[in-house]
Motif scaffolding. Structure first.
Motif, PDB file in Angstrom:
ATOM      1  N   ARG A 221       8.130  28.137  24.170  1.00  0.00           N
ATOM      2  CA  ARG A 221       7.494  27.227  23.219  1.00  0.00           C
ATOM      3  C   ARG A 221       6.093  27.718  22.879  1.00  0.00           C
ATOM      4  N   ARG A 222       5.808  27.809  21.570  1.00  0.00           N
ATOM      5  CA  ARG A 222       4.440  28.067  21.104  1.00  0.00           C
ATOM      6  C   ARG A 222       3.804  26.708  20.924  1.00  0.00           C
ATOM      7  N   ARG A 223       2.617  26.541  21.470  1.00  0.00           N
ATOM      8  CA  ARG A 223       1.921  25.254  21.421  1.00  0.00           C
ATOM      9  C   ARG A 223       0.546  25.435  20.811  1.00  0.00           C
ATOM     10  N   GLU A 224       0.016  24.316  20.313  1.00  0.00           N
ATOM     11  CA  GLU A 224      -1.324  24.318  19.747  1.00  0.00           C
ATOM     12  C   GLU A 224      -2.041  23.051  20.198  1.00  0.00           C
ATOM     13  N   CYS A 225      -3.305  23.214  20.540  1.00  0.00           N
ATOM     14  CA  CYS A 225      -4.133  22.081  20.942  1.00  0.00           C
ATOM     15  C   CYS A 225      -4.756  21.469  19.680  1.00  0.00           C
ATOM     16  N   PRO A 226      -4.547  20.175  19.442  1.00  0.00           N
ATOM     17  CA  PRO A 226      -5.128  19.554  18.250  1.00  0.00           C
ATOM     18  C   PRO A 226      -6.658  19.403  18.337  1.00  0.00           C
ATOM     19  N   SER A 227      -7.190  19.485  19.550  1.00  0.00           N
ATOM     20  CA  SER A 227      -8.634  19.322  19.726  1.00  0.00           C
ATOM     21  C   SER A 227      -9.395  20.623  19.436  1.00  0.00           C
ATOM     22  N   CYS A 228      -9.007  21.721  20.133  1.00  0.00           N
ATOM     23  CA  CYS A 228      -9.771  22.968  19.992  1.00  0.00           C
ATOM     24  C   CYS A 228      -9.046  24.023  19.155  1.00  0.00           C
ATOM     25  N   GLY A 229      -7.774  23.781  18.803  1.00  0.00           N
ATOM     26  CA  GLY A 229      -7.026  24.709  17.972  1.00  0.00           C
ATOM     27  C   GLY A 229      -6.436  25.896  18.718  1.00  0.00           C
ATOM     28  N   TYR A 230      -6.606  25.943  20.042  1.00  0.00           N
ATOM     29  CA  TYR A 230      -6.103  27.069  20.841  1.00  0.00           C
ATOM     30  C   TYR A 230      -4.575  27.084  20.815  1.00  0.00           C
ATOM     31  N   ARG A 231      -3.997  28.286  20.634  1.00  0.00           N
ATOM     32  CA  ARG A 231      -2.550  28.455  20.651  1.00  0.00           C
ATOM     33  C   ARG A 231      -2.147  29.224  21.910  1.00  0.00           C
ATOM     34  N   PHE A 232      -1.058  28.774  22.515  1.00  0.00           N
ATOM     35  CA  PHE A 232      -0.576  29.436  23.729  1.00  0.00           C
ATOM     36  C   PHE A 232       0.933  29.271  23.834  1.00  0.00           C
TER      37      PHE A 232
END
Length: 159
Positions: A27-38
């Motif tokens: 799964r590719r994920r994204e943080c809605p707060s800082c925009g970091y993708r992991f």
């Protein structure tokens, strides 16, 4: 899933794929707060420990990462994608876990790794075989390469 950068507990999934023959969900994920993708990986936790019996009789738990590192080392500077090696490691682990006993000889692990490498890349196979079979001189390399050439010629003659 916690964001590794800012620790926000609510990240969103932007892409989901299966890999390793459907045994792993990536799964590719994204943080809605800082925009970091992991990327995260999800797989079934295997029951029971698989023990590897070494040549000297010692036992250690099977380590898929150790197997993968060995495959990667054999393929260094060769055009072999990591996902091909990960799939090979998964096939080897699945074969080993199918066994009734919870133990496997290190020689069997090495033989399975050599079979996979022989199929993936002949140079990587010879590299792995040289360490695994403890080639001591040039004649060992020459004999193994001659065997590979003979196999290739037999395949071409049969087609």
């Amino acid at each position: 899933m916690l964001c590794p950068r800012c620790s926000l507990s609510e990240t969103r999934v932007i892409e989901t794929r299966t890999s390793e023959g459907g045994r792993v969900v990536r799964r590719r994920r994204e943080c809605p707060s800082c925009g970091y993708r992991f990327t995260t990986y999800e797989k079934v936790e295997e029951r029971g420990i698989l023990w590897v019996v070494k040549k000297d009789g010692r036992r250690e738990s099977f380590d898929r990462q150790k197997l993968l590192r060995g495959l990667m080392r054999a393929c260094e500077k060769l055009p072999v994608p990591l996902d091909v090696l990960e799939e090979a490691a998964s096939r080897i682990e699945a074969l080993l876990r199918e066994r009734e006993s919870g133990e496997v000889l290190s020689l069997e692990v090495g033989d399975l790794a050599m079979e996979e490498l022989r199929r993936i890349n002949k140079v990587a196979y010879v590299r792995f075989a040289s360490v695994y079979r403890e080639f001591t001189d040039l004649s060992n390399f020459a004999a193994e390469i001659a065997r590979l050439i003979e196999e290739r010629e037999d395949k071409h003659d049969n087609h």
